[in-house]
Design an enzyme around this catalytic site. Structure first.
Site, PDB file in Angstrom:
ATOM      1  CG  HIS A  79       5.882  -0.750   1.872  1.00 23.00           C
ATOM      2  ND1 HIS A  79       5.528   0.389   2.566  1.00 23.00           N
ATOM      3  CD2 HIS A  79       4.677  -1.393   1.766  1.00 23.00           C
ATOM      4  CE1 HIS A  79       4.342   0.284   2.956  1.00 23.00           C
ATOM      5  NE2 HIS A  79       3.974  -0.670   2.268  1.00 23.00           N
ATOM      6  CG  ASP A 143       3.051  -9.382  -7.500  1.00 28.04           C
ATOM      7  OD1 ASP A 143       3.403  -9.302  -8.511  1.00 28.04           O
ATOM      8  OD2 ASP A 143       3.649 -10.381  -6.803  1.00 28.04           O
ATOM      9  CD  GLU A 256       3.339 -12.693  -9.879  1.00 32.06           C
ATOM     10  OE1 GLU A 256       3.047 -13.171  -8.776  1.00 32.06           O
ATOM     11  OE2 GLU A 256       3.720 -11.412  -9.983  1.00 32.06           O
TER      12      GLU A 256
END
Ligand code: FAD
Length: 504
Positions: A79, A143, A256
């Protein structure tokens, strides 16, 4: 030995002999290892190794060391966005091959619980295993959870919990690491501490993480999740910084936030704000006097544990929300299960897969920008260069430097309060030219930060020139070089980071 790796050309045969490893042809694995989430670069390995144990990792590294040119890249879930987990013509270790052997441990018998997890486990697998089997959970998350433990520990691992519980690199007490010399060592803050801290945030340069010991605590039952909207960045930032500097006993568990555009664009605009599904955003509530192109959404969450009454949560939530200067009427809240809360990005993935944007290029830029410069950064970059949005989320939220151990290899800004700025561009219709333009814009943003003298660092850096790496690590560059010489003297590991060239 359970090593299986894939050859692709006759030229590789000599290498295979030198490596003394079993060979299995499987071109698909090579192709997967040649790509990553970013979709911007590609580098085909000579072979993909599927290690079943730390010994297999050590054998592969030692075999590469016997050659004059082979490098070894651990690949988590691929990723990265700039080829960081690739090895051009070298070996890629598929760390996902050994992912499901997780163990609950309680060393010393003091009652504290830890998870021993393989470096290739996804955080999502750790979450489900710990909650379902033991009612426990780690404190610090990303996240998105389809990232590997070894991959995020090699970078930092941040989310809305970081301000309070620290990043993931502050939430690990022991590592099993195979160094660039093929030595397997168990390290911790008290045993081989230099190797332990080098590897954390070390961009894969000093060793392959084959196991991590993560502290666990009782998993919350539910989460009160809320979002509120600001038309003024100054008020948004003041509230966000107030929230992350409150004492723990009266703080949220998660803070956040993100910037969004004043339009009904489903990705960048006001539909991206309301929770739960079905809630609506009423733009007529926005104040008339704030003409900036962007709006800001602060996102907070409070955990509810088994023994707590719902009234406690209402009271604590109300006490903090009351003091915030958000636009009244533009507030949203939902009560969700803990696992559902942590898995919230999976829905975004499903939608992006349906629309095709998950497989499009992702020219992402992640920065840590000091609170000192964040208002200027907002004016010049977010509300200036990116005023029309970026076809993806623009996260901007604060965390605290004191929650990071300065002995790790992570490079951070100087100031105590700094913001993660994540420009998560999805490149719909994404041809190569469009992606290149966005990469160039990312470069222009970094240049602007330098020109303006901001106190900032890139997160997931991908520089090419040594001078850029030296500037990135600043006063700790000498330590980084010293650690490389000590743990990977031939520069075999993580060649995709493009920091060091393999020594013949
Ligand atoms: P890879 O991309 O496979 O590897 C990354 C680097 O680590 C490479 O250099 C690789 O060689 C090295 N590496 C991998 N495994 C090991 C190991 N076991 N030992 C040593 N080195 C290793 N990051 C955050 O902090 N917070 C977020 O909220 C967040 N959300 C994300 C959401 C999405 C959709 C994506 C795509 C990324 C997100 N990231 C986030 C970034 C993510 O943390 C990085 O991509 C990270 O590299 C982990 O990905 P990975 O496990 O696939 O590692």
């Amino acid at each position: 030995m359970m090593l299986a790796y894939m050859d692709r050309a006759a030229a590789a045969a000599t290498e295979r002999d030198a490596l003394e490893l079993t060979v299995v042809t499987a071109d698909a694995a090579e192709c997967a290892a040649a790509k990553d989430f970013g979709g911007l670069v590609s580098a085909r390995p000579a072979a993909v190794v599927r290690p079943a144990s730390a010994d297999d990792v050590a054998s592969a590294i030692r075999a590469a060391a016997r050659t004059t040119h082979l490098t070894v890249a651990a690949r988590g879930n691929g990723h990265s966005v700039a080829g960081q987990a690739m090895s051009d013509g070298g070996l890629v270790l598929d760390m996902r091959a050994r992912r499901l052997q997780m163990k609950l441990v309680s060393p010393g018998g003091g009652g504290a619980a830890f998870a021993d997890v393989p470096g290739g486990a996804l955080w999502e697998e750790v979450l489900h295993w710990a909650v379902s089997n033991h009612g426990l959970a780690p404190a610090s998350w990303t996240d998105y959870l389809r990232l590997t433990v070894g991959g995020t520990l090699s970078n930092g691992g941040v989310s809305g919990q970081s301000f309070r519980y620290g990043p993931q690199v502050s939430n690990v007490v022991e590592l099993e690491v195979v160094t660039g010399e093929g030595e397997c060592r168990v390290c911790s803050p008290s045993s081989h501490p230099d190797l332990f801290f080098a590897v954390l945030g070390g961009l894969g340069q000093f060793g392959v993480i084959t196991r991590a010991r993560i502290p666990l605590s009782p998993a919350p039952r539910t989460v009160r999740w809320a979002r509120v909207v600001y038309a003024s960045f100054a008020e948004y930032a003041a509230d966000a910084e107030w929230l992350v500097t409150r004492p723990s006993e009266s703080a949220f568990d998660y803070v956040e936030g993100f910037a969004f555009v004043r339009s009904d664009d489903p990705v960048n605009g006001w539909p991206s704000v309301p929770i739960p599904a079905g809630a609506r955003f009423d733009p007529s509530l926005l104040p008339a006097g704030e003409p900036g192109p962007l709006l800001y959404c602060l996102e907070v969450a409070l955990y509810q544990h088994q023994q707590q009454q719902p009234d406690d949560v209402d009271e604590r939530m109300g006490e903090m929300m009351r003091r915030l200067k958000y636009v009244r009427g533009l507030e949203y809240a939902a009560d969700v299960g803990y696992v559902e809360f942590l898995s919230r990005v999976n829905r975004v993935e499903e939608e992006a897969r349906r629309s095709g944007s998950w497989d499009a290029p992702h020219p992402w830029l992640n920065l840590f920008v000091s609170a000192r410069d964040i208002a200027d950064f907002d004016r010049a970059v977010l509300a200036g260069m990116l005023a029309d949005g970026i076809d993806g989320p623009m996260l901007i939220y604060p965390m605290l430097k004191s929650k990071w151990d300065p002995n790790t290899s992570v490079a951070l800004p100087e100031g105590e309060v700094f913001y993660l700025v994540a420009l998560l561009r999805f490149c719909p219709g994404g041809g190569a030219a469009a992606a290149e333009e966005l990469v160039a814009q990312n470069g222009a943003i970094v240049d602007a930060c330098r020109r303006n003298g901001y106190d900032f660092k890139t997160y997931f850096p991908h520089y090419r020139a040594e001078a850029d790496w030296a500037r990135h690590f600043g006063p700790n560059w000498a330590r980084f070089l010293d650690r490389k010489a000590r743990y990977d003297p031939l520069a075999i590991l993580a060649p995709g980071q493009k920091i060091f060239a393999r020594t013949p």
